[in-house]
Design an enzyme around this catalytic site. Structure first.
Site, mmCIF file in Angstrom:
data_model
loop_
_atom_site.group_PDB
_atom_site.id
_atom_site.type_symbol
_atom_site.label_atom_id
_atom_site.label_comp_id
_atom_site.label_asym_id
_atom_site.label_seq_id
_atom_site.Cartn_x
_atom_site.Cartn_y
_atom_site.Cartn_z
ATOM 1 N N ASP A 10 0.931 -1.143 -0.093
ATOM 2 C CA ASP A 10 -0.058 0.144 0.093
ATOM 3 C C ASP A 10 0.729 1.669 -0.014
ATOM 4 O O ASP A 10 2.029 0.670 0.570
ATOM 5 C CB ASP A 10 -0.975 0.112 1.165
ATOM 6 N N ASP A 12 -0.670 5.057 0.798
ATOM 7 C CA ASP A 12 -0.420 6.045 1.887
ATOM 8 C C ASP A 12 -0.903 5.215 3.330
ATOM 9 O O ASP A 12 -1.035 4.413 4.013
ATOM 10 C CB ASP A 12 -2.247 6.670 1.623
ATOM 11 N N GLU A 19 -1.428 10.392 4.072
ATOM 12 C CA GLU A 19 -2.929 10.340 3.428
ATOM 13 C C GLU A 19 -2.979 11.223 2.214
ATOM 14 O O GLU A 19 -3.164 12.478 1.759
ATOM 15 C CB GLU A 19 -3.994 10.192 3.959
ATOM 16 N N ARG A 55 -15.020 11.936 -0.904
ATOM 17 C CA ARG A 55 -14.350 12.254 -0.622
ATOM 18 C C ARG A 55 -13.134 12.749 -2.111
ATOM 19 O O ARG A 55 -13.122 14.497 -2.033
ATOM 20 C CB ARG A 55 -12.576 12.095 -0.515
ATOM 21 N N SER A 98 -2.015 1.484 -4.743
ATOM 22 C CA SER A 98 -2.547 2.006 -4.077
ATOM 23 C C SER A 98 -4.512 2.429 -4.424
ATOM 24 O O SER A 98 -4.668 2.327 -4.804
ATOM 25 C CB SER A 98 -1.491 3.582 -4.008
ATOM 26 N N LYS A 143 -6.954 -4.675 -5.651
ATOM 27 C CA LYS A 143 -6.283 -5.081 -4.711
ATOM 28 C C LYS A 143 -4.840 -6.524 -4.906
ATOM 29 O O LYS A 143 -4.317 -7.164 -5.471
ATOM 30 C CB LYS A 143 -5.726 -4.587 -3.262
ATOM 31 N N ASP A 166 -1.590 -0.996 6.066
ATOM 32 C CA ASP A 166 -2.377 -0.755 7.132
ATOM 33 C C ASP A 166 -3.871 -0.424 7.455
ATOM 34 O O ASP A 166 -4.136 -0.474 8.333
ATOM 35 C CB ASP A 166 -1.124 1.246 7.449
ATOM 36 N N ASN A 169 -9.433 -1.859 3.893
ATOM 37 C CA ASN A 169 -8.666 -1.873 2.485
ATOM 38 C C ASN A 169 -7.867 -3.335 1.458
ATOM 39 O O ASN A 169 -8.192 -3.686 0.852
ATOM 40 C CB ASN A 169 -8.901 -0.563 1.962
#
EC number: 3.1.3.3
Length: 216
Positions: A10, A12, A19, A55, A98, A143, A166, A169
């Protein structure tokens, strides 16, 4: 030459400290709102795809020149460069998958000589963000698919793959790899994954590379 192994990461809050969408949100004057949604998505409280739509919509109208400004604010996590250089020296491939954005992730990948990269892409019209994404959305299932594809391209078994992430997701990806590592992760992620790193130094991943070698 055949790859000796594959690391899929990943970006971010894993490869980098920040992020990216939160940094973009600050530029749009929506920092607190976007950070709040990001935190909920990463802890698994809300669906990632829905959180991304919410977002990205708040970024509508930002000029694309903002990416250069944001890139200057990004910091690689301690040990990132050393980890990737060491793995390449060992004959490993490294991929980034990502939920962030190609506009930033591609630059990081180029600087670190990453072998594979896939991220979301923001829709642009007349030099400004439209508030939508373009193309495939990188969610938890994507992913997993990308990890499997990269392993297959290198004729590697999943047992020869390490994944690091982390957020919620990342959980399916982490549990698909031979060794999946929750990196300074949210409690829900740590609870779902067997291996953890709780200090922000990516060189620690090399200990798991050795562990994988011991399994063989």
């Amino acid at each position: 030459m055949a790859a000796k192994g594959l690391l899929v990461m990943d970006v971010d809050s894993t490869l980098i400290e920040e992020e990216v969408i939160d940094l973009l949100g600050e530029k749009a004057g929506m920092g607190d709102k976007i950070s709040e949604i990001t935190a909920a998505a990463m802890s698994g409280e809300i669906d990632f795809k829905e959180s991304l739509r919410e977002r990205v919509a708040l970024l509508s109208g930002l000029p694309t020149t903002i990416f250069d400004d944001v890139y200057k604010e990004i910091h690689l996590t301690k040990g990132a460069t050393g980890l990737i250089e060491t793995l390449h020296a060992k004959g490993w491939k490294v991929g980034l998958v990502s939920g962030g954005f190609h506009e930033i992730v591609d630059k990081i990948a180029r600087d670190l000589k990453i072998d594979y990269v896939f991220a979301n892409r923001l829709s642009v019209e007349n030099g400004h963000l439209t508030g939508k994404t373009h193309g495939t959305v990188v969610d938890k299932d994507f992913k997993v698919d990308r990890l499997k594809q990269w392993a297959n391209e290198n004729k590697l078994n999943l047992s020869e793959v390490i994944a690091v992430g982390d957020g919620a997701n990342d959980i399916p990806m982490l549990n698909t790899a031979g060794i999946g590592i929750a990196f300074c992760a949210k409690p829900a992620v740590k609870a779902a994954v067997s291996y953890h790193i709780d200090k922000r130094n990516l060189l620690t991943v090399l200990e798991f590379v050795d562990k994988l070698a011991d399994k063989e």
